[in-house]
Design an enzyme around this catalytic site. Structure first.
Site, short mmCIF file in Angstrom:
data_model
loop_
_atom_site.label_atom_id
_atom_site.label_comp_id
_atom_site.label_asym_id
_atom_site.label_seq_id
_atom_site.Cartn_x
_atom_site.Cartn_y
_atom_site.Cartn_z
N ASP A 135 87.85 -3.95 0.48
CA ASP A 135 87.28 -5.24 0.86
C ASP A 135 87.48 -5.54 2.34
OD1 ASP A 135 90.03 -5.48 0.62
OD2 ASP A 135 89.96 -6.82 -1.09
N ASP B 205 96.59 -14.36 -9.04
CA ASP B 205 95.62 -14.90 -10.02
C ASP B 205 94.93 -13.78 -10.80
OD1 ASP B 205 93.97 -13.81 -8.09
OD2 ASP B 205 92.84 -15.64 -7.70
N GLU C 195 87.65 -12.34 -7.62
CA GLU C 195 88.39 -13.50 -8.11
C GLU C 195 88.04 -13.75 -9.58
OE1 GLU C 195 90.67 -14.45 -6.36
OE2 GLU C 195 90.16 -15.08 -4.32
N HIS D 281 93.44 -11.07 -9.45
CA HIS D 281 92.29 -10.41 -8.81
C HIS D 281 92.63 -8.98 -8.37
CE1 HIS D 281 93.62 -12.16 -4.71
NE2 HIS D 281 93.62 -10.86 -4.52
C1 GLP Z 1 94.59 -9.37 -1.12
C2 GLP Z 1 93.77 -8.09 -1.21
C3 GLP Z 1 94.01 -7.36 -2.49
C4 GLP Z 1 95.50 -7.27 -2.72
C5 GLP Z 1 96.08 -8.64 -2.95
C6 GLP Z 1 97.59 -8.64 -3.15
O1 GLP Z 1 93.91 -10.50 -1.48
N1 GLP Z 1 92.36 -8.30 -1.05
O2 GLP Z 1 93.42 -6.07 -2.43
O3 GLP Z 1 95.77 -6.47 -3.84
O4 GLP Z 1 95.78 -9.45 -1.85
O5 GLP Z 1 98.26 -8.62 -1.92
P1 GLP Z 1 99.74 -8.15 -1.74
O6 GLP Z 1 99.76 -6.72 -2.03
O7 GLP Z 1 100.07 -8.44 -0.31
O8 GLP Z 1 100.55 -8.96 -2.69
#
Ligand code: GLP
Length: 259
Positions: free
Chosen positions: A66, A135, A142, A137
């Site tokens: 993304d 959440d 989302e 995702h």
């Molecule tokens: C972001 C990314 C996701 C990621 C998530 C969790 O929103 N787009 O790909 O898995 O956050 O982040 P973290 O690994 O920092 O907890």
């Protein structure tokens, strides 16, 4: 059923996944990695630094999940910048072969379709690294995302913006939109490797693996995939009902089986 591996530390998790990636790089003719941003995959990238030293990586392709929309690619928190800093440079990968969705406003209307085509032309993703949002995702899909979705523009939830505000000077600076691979895109990867660490992820992990398959928990899409490995620490596993079975199953795994 996903294979769930519960390990003591993030470093051990990073090492396990990195070993599998090294095997792909060495054995697959045109390896295609699915890359994730966020803090979760960092132990994997760290473990890869020493493991890939001396290996030929000139043929390794990669696709990020993304990107923010409307954030200049040169901004240090654009996912292009993050992938360059955390993955491309330290691992010595060819920047031309590592793709990130294009979040430029001018081209965002067709950027999703363009990205889908690039993934297909590359032969599809061999191993997709995934983190999980609090959440539920994955990527930036989302709650409410279609299980058939492909790469497209999405609006970030306030919770995700708040979670990601730590990377910016203020909440106001966090973009409101993103372009993300869809759940359908992610499900086409040949092997999904979902990582999660810390108690803040425990509920989302349990809902994704042991709850109903539901658009409200986008990560529950992994239940529909034939080859999924979930690598978690004790804290992230703390809400899993079947934790003892996962441990038993991993401890008794035939030695010839990879993850
Ligand atoms: C972001 C990314 C996701 C990621 C998530 C969790 O929103 N787009 O790909 O898995 O956050 O982040 P973290 O690994 O920092 O907890």
């Amino acid at each position: 059923m996903a294979e769930v591996v519960i390990l003591d530390s993030r470093a051990a998790a990073g090492a396990l996944v990195a070993d599998e990636i090294v095997r792909l790089v060495d054995e697959v003719r045109n390896p295609v990695l699915g890359l994730a941003t966020g803090s979760t995959p960092l132990p994997v990238y760290e473990a890869l630094r020493e493991r890939l030293a001396g290996h030929d990586v000139s043929h390794v392709r990669g696709f990020a999940l993304d990107e923010y929309v409307g954030l200049d690619v040169t901004h240090p928190e654009s996912y292009r910048s993050v992938i360059t800093r955390e993955v491309i440079e330290p691992l010595g990968l060819d920047p031309e072969l590592i793709r990130v969705p294009n979040g430029a406003l001018e081209t965002v209307r067709h950027a999703g379709d363009d990205y889908e085509r690039e993934i297909i032309d590359a032969g599809g993703v061999d191993l997709q690294i995934l983190g999980i949002g609090t959440d539920g995702h994955i990527g930036f899909n989302e709650p409410g995302s279609s299980f058939a979705s492909t790469t497209r523009l999405k609006t970030l939830t306030e919770q995700t913006r708040a979670d990601n505000a730590r990377f910016f000077d203020s909440l106001d600076e966090v973009p409101r939109h993103c372009i993300t691979q869809g759940l359908g895109t992610i499900l086409r990867a040949r092997h999904l490797v979902l990582l999660a660490f810390g108690v803040a992820k425990a509920e989302a992990v349990a809902a994704a693996l042991e709850g109903p398959v539901s658009a409200m928990i986008p990560a529950s899409a992994v239940q529909l995939h034939p080859h999924v490995t979930v690598v978690v620490d004790e804290a992230a596993a703390s809400r899993l009902e079947l934790a003892d079975y996962y441990r038993y199953s991993y401890e008794n795994k035939p030695s010839w089986q990879g993850i």
